[in-house]
Design an enzyme around this catalytic site. Structure first.
Site, short mmCIF file in Angstrom:
data_model
loop_
_atom_site.label_atom_id
_atom_site.label_comp_id
_atom_site.label_asym_id
_atom_site.label_seq_id
_atom_site.Cartn_x
_atom_site.Cartn_y
_atom_site.Cartn_z
N GLY A 143 14.65 7.73 -22.50
CA GLY A 143 14.16 6.57 -23.24
C GLY A 143 14.73 5.27 -22.71
N GLY A 165 3.26 -1.66 -5.07
CA GLY A 165 4.16 -2.81 -4.99
C GLY A 165 4.58 -3.17 -6.40
N LYS A 166 5.87 -3.40 -6.63
CA LYS A 166 6.35 -3.62 -7.98
C LYS A 166 5.66 -4.80 -8.65
CE LYS A 166 10.40 -2.66 -9.37
NZ LYS A 166 10.03 -1.39 -10.02
N GLY A 167 5.48 -5.88 -7.90
CA GLY A 167 4.82 -7.05 -8.48
C GLY A 167 3.38 -6.74 -8.88
N ASN A 209 17.19 -0.05 -14.57
CA ASN A 209 17.48 1.34 -14.94
C ASN A 209 18.99 1.54 -14.87
OD1 ASN A 209 18.24 1.91 -12.23
ND2 ASN A 209 16.21 2.68 -11.71
N MET A 235 0.87 -1.17 0.00
CA MET A 235 0.00 0.00 0.00
C MET A 235 0.91 1.23 0.00
SD MET A 235 -2.94 1.34 -0.22
CE MET A 235 -4.11 0.01 0.11
N GLY A 251 15.05 6.74 -18.05
CA GLY A 251 14.14 7.81 -17.63
C GLY A 251 13.65 8.62 -18.81
N ASN A 277 1.96 -3.82 -9.34
CA ASN A 277 1.92 -2.80 -10.40
C ASN A 277 2.11 -3.45 -11.77
OD1 ASN A 277 1.68 -0.86 -8.41
ND2 ASN A 277 3.81 -0.20 -8.53
N ALA A 303 6.30 4.00 -13.32
CA ALA A 303 6.63 4.13 -14.74
C ALA A 303 7.50 2.95 -15.19
CB ALA A 303 7.34 5.45 -15.02
N GLY A 304 8.45 2.58 -14.34
CA GLY A 304 9.29 1.44 -14.66
C GLY A 304 8.51 0.14 -14.70
N ASP A 305 7.53 0.00 -13.81
CA ASP A 305 6.70 -1.21 -13.79
C ASP A 305 5.84 -1.28 -15.05
OD1 ASP A 305 7.67 -1.90 -11.26
OD2 ASP A 305 6.19 -0.64 -10.27
#
Length: 342
Positions: free
Chosen positions: A245, A43-45, A189, A15, A242, A47, A282-284
């Protein structure tokens, strides 16, 4: 009719507690945030699972939440996105994971309290259920917000089952080169790539980073990092940059005389300029989009990379980790409005 294979995402559910700040506080300092605290499922997973579903994938999420209101909300968020949650277990000992997210202008800083995520893989019955689902999956997607031992075990299990593994090696930590060689798609990244290469070079007894790896040129450094990780045996490496690109390095088959050989293929996709609202997840979003396009749909690498970069760029225009993840139609419209140059 054969049932569509599902993408299995094994990872964290948190959360997110989000506050906007003019800057990060120094040690011992108290700052007043802007507005109210916002609670957003993340949470990355989770997301990545929601992003995959929004983009059209059939997804099963495996993870752990606590027996608490946050856990109930996290499960409801996945289910409302169309993600199967039959492999999300309720932990009786730990509270649901929580992330404290500080939004500062166009960037963020995050602190994670793992909670129930730290026990993923500890329950033999739960792990057996994940392994059984893995045998029927089209791809396995992992991150590093869960125990590394669980990640290593599932990578090996997927390899034996001939299921391609996507590893988003975040947050950054040292990984064994043997583990990386079993990964089909590694996504990091530039900071995570630097940390990973440095740890691997130290393990191998290297004299130190090359001039290419230390350059201030973001693209040159990203390319050098991606090539180095590819040389260590990862089939396809992506380094996200980022606002600049992303870079992708993979194997390309070439014919030399009567023999077929492989050589590294390096692709770069610049990010479109957008009005940034929230970079969280954004990364997820990128991980989900690339997994779906490249491994599940079989799009050519250049096309899949472009799809992922534009999906991620669209995400940063929207607030919230999961609430801001775009639908497939929105991404395709965004791509159509920005045709490739040349």
């Amino acid at each position: 009719m054969e049932e569509q294979k599902r993408i299995l995402v094994v990872g964290s559910l948190n959360m997110d507690q989000v506050v906007e700040l003019p800057r990060l506080p120094t040690l011992g300092e108290t700052l007043l945030g802007a507005g109210s605290l916002k609670l957003v499922p993340g949470g990355k997973g989770a997301n990545q699972a929601v992003a995959l579903a929004r983009l059209g994938g059939a997804v099963t999420m495996a993870g752990r939440v606590g027996r608490d209101p946050f856990g109930q909300q996290l499960l409801a968020a996945l289910q409302s996105a169309g993600v199967s949650t039959e492999l999300v277990a309720v932990d009786e000992e730990e509270a649901s994971g929580t992330a404290f997210i500080f939004l500062v202008e166009q960037d963020n800083a995050i602190i994670v309290a793992a909670g129930a995520n730290s026990r993923l893989g500890h329950d033999p019955k739960h792990l057996a259920g994940i392994e059984e689902a893995l045998g029927r999956a089209s791809a396995l997607v992992l991150q590093l917000e869960i125990p590394l031992a669980t990640v290593e075990h599932l990578v090996k299990t997927a390899r034996l089952a001939a299921v391609p593994v996507v590893l988003n090696a975040a947050p950054a930590q040292a990984l064994d080169s043997e583990l990386l060689r079993q990964v089909e798609l590694l996504i990091v990244n530039e900071h995570e790539a630097q940390a990973l290469v440095a740890a691997l070079e130290t393990t191998r007894g290297s004299a130190g980073p090359s001039a290419e790896l230390e350059t201030s040129d973001v693209l040159a450094q990203g390319r050098a990092l991606a090539l180095r990780l590819h040389e260590l045996g990862v089939a396809t490496v992506v380094v996200t940059l980022g606002a600049a690109g992303a870079l992708l390095v993979t194997r390309e088959r070439q014919i030399a005389g009567s023999q077929e050989q492989t050589a590294p293929l390096c692709l770069y996709e610049p990010a479109p300029r957008v009005q940034v609202t929230d970079t969280t997840a954004a990364g997820d979003c990128f991980v989900a989009a690339l997994t779906l396009a490249l491994l599940v749909e079989g799009q050519p690498p250049a096309q899949a990379l472009r799809f992922a970069v534009y999906a991620s760029a669209l995400k940063v225009t929207r607030f919230g980790a999961q609430s801001g993840l775009p639908e497939r139609a929105a991404v395709e419209a965004f791509l159509a409005a920005n045709p490739p140059l040349g």
